[in-house]
Design an enzyme around this catalytic site. Structure first.
Site, PDB file in Angstrom:
ATOM      1  N   LYS A   1      25.006   3.937 -39.087  1.00 36.42           N
ATOM      2  CA  LYS A   1      25.558   5.294 -39.264  1.00 36.42           C
ATOM      3  C   LYS A   1      26.973   5.408 -38.669  1.00 36.42           C
ATOM      4  O   LYS A   1      27.878   5.895 -39.321  1.00 36.42           O
ATOM      5  CB  LYS A   1      24.648   6.348 -38.600  1.00 36.42           C
ATOM      6  CG  LYS A   1      23.232   6.371 -39.146  1.00 36.42           C
ATOM      7  CD  LYS A   1      22.399   7.458 -38.504  1.00 36.42           C
ATOM      8  CE  LYS A   1      22.175   7.267 -37.004  1.00 36.42           C
ATOM      9  NZ  LYS A   1      21.386   6.057 -36.657  1.00 36.42           N
TER      10      LYS A   1
ATOM     11  N   ARG B   1      18.497  15.752 -35.753  1.00 33.74           N
ATOM     12  CA  ARG B   1      17.421  14.795 -35.519  1.00 33.74           C
ATOM     13  C   ARG B   1      16.051  15.450 -35.423  1.00 33.74           C
ATOM     14  O   ARG B   1      15.055  14.759 -35.225  1.00 33.74           O
ATOM     15  CB  ARG B   1      17.684  14.043 -34.216  1.00 33.74           C
ATOM     16  CG  ARG B   1      18.338  12.674 -34.429  1.00 33.74           C
ATOM     17  CD  ARG B   1      18.711  12.171 -33.064  1.00 33.74           C
ATOM     18  NE  ARG B   1      18.690  10.772 -32.888  1.00 33.74           N
ATOM     19  CZ  ARG B   1      19.787  10.029 -32.689  1.00 33.74           C
ATOM     20  NH1 ARG B   1      20.984  10.553 -32.744  1.00 33.74           N
ATOM     21  NH2 ARG B   1      19.670   8.747 -32.432  1.00 33.74           N
TER      22      ARG B   1
ATOM     23  N   ARG C   1      24.462  -5.178 -30.803  1.00 41.12           N
ATOM     24  CA  ARG C   1      25.646  -4.301 -30.816  1.00 41.12           C
ATOM     25  C   ARG C   1      26.417  -4.379 -29.489  1.00 41.12           C
ATOM     26  O   ARG C   1      25.840  -4.370 -28.407  1.00 41.12           O
ATOM     27  CB  ARG C   1      25.174  -2.866 -31.057  1.00 41.12           C
ATOM     28  CG  ARG C   1      26.247  -1.819 -30.807  1.00 41.12           C
ATOM     29  CD  ARG C   1      25.885  -0.470 -31.357  1.00 41.12           C
ATOM     30  NE  ARG C   1      24.547  -0.023 -31.032  1.00 41.12           N
ATOM     31  CZ  ARG C   1      23.930   0.980 -31.658  1.00 41.12           C
ATOM     32  NH1 ARG C   1      24.521   1.616 -32.644  1.00 41.12           N
ATOM     33  NH2 ARG C   1      22.712   1.333 -31.295  1.00 41.12           N
TER      34      ARG C   1
ATOM     35  N   ARG D   1      25.065  -1.153 -24.814  1.00 40.03           N
ATOM     36  CA  ARG D   1      24.419   0.090 -24.407  1.00 40.03           C
ATOM     37  C   ARG D   1      23.107  -0.204 -23.695  1.00 40.03           C
ATOM     38  O   ARG D   1      22.354  -1.084 -24.107  1.00 40.03           O
ATOM     39  CB  ARG D   1      24.143   0.955 -25.647  1.00 40.03           C
ATOM     40  CG  ARG D   1      25.360   1.722 -26.093  1.00 40.03           C
ATOM     41  CD  ARG D   1      25.183   2.372 -27.433  1.00 40.03           C
ATOM     42  NE  ARG D   1      23.918   3.059 -27.627  1.00 40.03           N
ATOM     43  CZ  ARG D   1      23.614   3.758 -28.711  1.00 40.03           C
ATOM     44  NH1 ARG D   1      24.486   3.854 -29.703  1.00 40.03           N
ATOM     45  NH2 ARG D   1      22.447   4.359 -28.828  1.00 40.03           N
TER      46      ARG D   1
ATOM     47  N   ARG E   1      12.939   4.206 -29.557  1.00 42.78           N
ATOM     48  CA  ARG E   1      13.822   5.110 -30.322  1.00 42.78           C
ATOM     49  C   ARG E   1      13.377   5.167 -31.775  1.00 42.78           C
ATOM     50  O   ARG E   1      13.441   6.224 -32.411  1.00 42.78           O
ATOM     51  CB  ARG E   1      15.278   4.629 -30.225  1.00 42.78           C
ATOM     52  CG  ARG E   1      15.884   4.906 -28.841  1.00 42.78           C
ATOM     53  CD  ARG E   1      17.100   4.049 -28.546  1.00 42.78           C
ATOM     54  NE  ARG E   1      18.158   4.207 -29.506  1.00 42.78           N
ATOM     55  CZ  ARG E   1      19.120   3.298 -29.711  1.00 42.78           C
ATOM     56  NH1 ARG E   1      19.145   2.177 -29.004  1.00 42.78           N
ATOM     57  NH2 ARG E   1      20.052   3.521 -30.601  1.00 42.78           N
TER      58      ARG E   1
HETATM   59  P1  ADP Z   1      23.933   3.396 -35.743  1.00 41.88           P
HETATM   60  O1  ADP Z   1      25.148   4.267 -35.543  1.00 41.88           O
HETATM   61  O2  ADP Z   1      23.153   3.771 -36.957  1.00 41.88           O
HETATM   62  O3  ADP Z   1      23.070   3.280 -34.528  1.00 41.88           O
HETATM   63  P2  ADP Z   1      25.925   1.210 -35.833  1.00 41.88           P
HETATM   64  O4  ADP Z   1      26.883   1.658 -36.891  1.00 41.88           O
HETATM   65  O5  ADP Z   1      26.383   1.301 -34.421  1.00 41.88           O
HETATM   66  O6  ADP Z   1      24.472   1.929 -36.042  1.00 41.88           O
HETATM   67  O7  ADP Z   1      25.513  -0.283 -36.185  1.00 41.88           O
HETATM   68  C1  ADP Z   1      24.580  -0.996 -35.358  1.00 41.88           C
HETATM   69  C2  ADP Z   1      25.029  -2.461 -35.258  1.00 41.88           C
HETATM   70  O8  ADP Z   1      24.927  -3.067 -36.546  1.00 41.88           O
HETATM   71  C3  ADP Z   1      26.482  -2.631 -34.811  1.00 41.88           C
HETATM   72  O9  ADP Z   1      26.545  -3.775 -33.972  1.00 41.88           O
HETATM   73  C4  ADP Z   1      27.247  -2.862 -36.114  1.00 41.88           C
HETATM   74  O10 ADP Z   1      28.393  -3.675 -35.912  1.00 41.88           O
HETATM   75  C5  ADP Z   1      26.193  -3.566 -36.971  1.00 41.88           C
HETATM   76  N1  ADP Z   1      26.310  -3.241 -38.405  1.00 41.88           N
HETATM   77  C6  ADP Z   1      26.632  -2.052 -38.970  1.00 41.88           C
HETATM   78  N2  ADP Z   1      26.591  -2.137 -40.322  1.00 41.88           N
HETATM   79  C7  ADP Z   1      26.226  -3.421 -40.603  1.00 41.88           C
HETATM   80  C8  ADP Z   1      25.998  -4.151 -41.831  1.00 41.88           C
HETATM   81  N3  ADP Z   1      26.141  -3.575 -43.032  1.00 41.88           N
HETATM   82  N4  ADP Z   1      25.626  -5.442 -41.723  1.00 41.88           N
HETATM   83  C9  ADP Z   1      25.472  -6.018 -40.513  1.00 41.88           C
HETATM   84  N5  ADP Z   1      25.663  -5.408 -39.337  1.00 41.88           N
HETATM   85  C10 ADP Z   1      26.039  -4.117 -39.380  1.00 41.88           C
HETATM   86  P1  AMP Z   2      22.713   7.450 -30.865  1.00 38.91           P
HETATM   87  O1  AMP Z   2      24.054   7.202 -30.224  1.00 38.91           O
HETATM   88  O2  AMP Z   2      22.818   8.340 -32.072  1.00 38.91           O
HETATM   89  O3  AMP Z   2      21.986   6.155 -31.141  1.00 38.91           O
HETATM   90  O4  AMP Z   2      21.846   8.273 -29.802  1.00 38.91           O
HETATM   91  C1  AMP Z   2      21.520   7.710 -28.536  1.00 38.91           C
HETATM   92  C2  AMP Z   2      20.539   8.622 -27.813  1.00 38.91           C
HETATM   93  O5  AMP Z   2      21.151   9.906 -27.560  1.00 38.91           O
HETATM   94  C3  AMP Z   2      19.240   8.941 -28.546  1.00 38.91           C
HETATM   95  O6  AMP Z   2      18.245   7.955 -28.364  1.00 38.91           O
HETATM   96  C4  AMP Z   2      18.852  10.292 -27.881  1.00 38.91           C
HETATM   97  O7  AMP Z   2      18.310  10.096 -26.585  1.00 38.91           O
HETATM   98  C5  AMP Z   2      20.208  10.954 -27.696  1.00 38.91           C
HETATM   99  N1  AMP Z   2      20.616  11.775 -28.867  1.00 38.91           N
HETATM  100  C6  AMP Z   2      21.693  11.580 -29.667  1.00 38.91           C
HETATM  101  N2  AMP Z   2      21.778  12.537 -30.597  1.00 38.91           N
HETATM  102  C7  AMP Z   2      20.706  13.356 -30.411  1.00 38.91           C
HETATM  103  C8  AMP Z   2      20.228  14.513 -31.083  1.00 38.91           C
HETATM  104  N3  AMP Z   2      20.863  15.018 -32.152  1.00 38.91           N
HETATM  105  N4  AMP Z   2      19.091  15.088 -30.618  1.00 38.91           N
HETATM  106  C9  AMP Z   2      18.442  14.589 -29.548  1.00 38.91           C
HETATM  107  N5  AMP Z   2      18.832  13.498 -28.882  1.00 38.91           N
HETATM  108  C10 AMP Z   2      19.960  12.874 -29.299  1.00 38.91           C
END
Ligand code: ADP
Ligand code: AMP
Length: 213
Positions: free
Chosen positions: A13, A88, A127, A159, A170
């Site tokens: 995302k 969410r 990541r 993270r 999660r």
């Molecule tokens: P989210 O925001 O949904 O938690 P991220 O965008 O941070 O996910 O992506 C999670 C991990 O996957 C990151 O390390 C990112 O670089 C990697 N990633 C994102 N899109 C792809 C893809 N299409 N193929 C492989 N790895 C990806």
């Molecule tokens: P994310 O960065 O989107 O992966 O979110 C990391 C963590 O932040 C999640 O596991 C939740 O603990 C908290 N969080 C982020 N966005 C929300 C939301 N919209 N509602 C509740 N918790 C959230």
């Protein structure tokens, strides 16, 4: 244009939201990033967020609503946004509708990224995020130019909630509380399901086709 990027943790995302914001010329609104910023300040609110985040649990709706209200009042957020990791819960989805309606806005589309569970775990645990520009690398799929440093010179960190155990927690929160939000948007014909497997560019092309941009 207001667009929701929906999907389980690690689906891509944030990666795609950053690409869409430069195309659509609207900001990314990522509640997770906003919570990490607050936590970084060491404020009481940040400490409260961390109590939930560290365990892989969703933060309660009330403080999330306060964050979003403030963000949507900012001048840069008046022409639309790419929502990433929000809403969410059903309560959050209802309050987003109400907030947008105040300025005669509504969600244009919900783009739901689909990625299998095991791939999601690999993506989240691999990541590494830049503490300066926020770019997310992946140690296997999209490695940084040199270990530990971003191309902008910032330091890369993992993270604390990207351990396999917390990622699985999660994911369970996503299934229990977040996935039902899709039904809410599906009833209104707003959801496009997007295959999230493939290169970052391939996934971006699918999203652009769906948005017609
Ligand atoms: P989210 O925001 O949904 O938690 P991220 O965008 O941070 O996910 O992506 C999670 C991990 O996957 C990151 O390390 C990112 O670089 C990697 N990633 C994102 N899109 C792809 C893809 N299409 N193929 C492989 N790895 C990806
Ligand atoms: P994310 O960065 O989107 O992966 O979110 C990391 C963590 O932040 C999640 O596991 C939740 O603990 C908290 N969080 C982020 N966005 C929300 C939301 N919209 N509602 C509740 N918790 C959230």
């Amino acid at each position: 244009m207001d667009v929701v990027l929906f999907g389980p943790p690690g689906a891509g995302k944030g990666t795609q939201a950053k690409r869409l914001t430069s195309l659509l010329k609207v900001p990314q609104i990522a509640t997770g990033d906003m919570m990490r910023t607050e936590r970084g300040k060491g404020s009481e609110l940040g400490k409260e967020f961390d109590r939930y985040m560290a365990q892989g649990l969703l933060v309660p709706d009330e403080p999330v609503l306060t964050l979003i209200e403030k963000k949507l009042a900012e001048p840069e957020a008046q022409a639309g946004a790419v929502f990433d990791g929000y809403p969410r819960t059903l309560a959050q989805a209802n309050s987003l509708d109400a907030l947008l309606a105040k300025s005669k806005r509504k969600i244009f589309k919900v783009l739901a990224l689909e990625v299998p569970l095991e791939e999601m775990v690999i993506r989240a645990t691999g990541r590494r995020t830049c503490d300066r520009c926020g770019h997310a690398y992946h140690m296997r799929y999209n490695p940084p130019p040199s270990s530990g440093t971003c191309s902008c010179g910032g330091k890369l960190t993992q993270r604390a909630d990207d351990t396999e155990e917390v990622v699985r927690k999660r994911y369970q929160e996503y299934i229990d509380k977040t996935k039902p939000v899709l039904g809410f948007y599906k009833e209104r014909g707003l959801v496009d399901t997007i295959n999230g497997v493939g290169s970052v560019e391939e996934v971006e092309a699918r999203l652009r086709t769906s948005l017609g941009v």
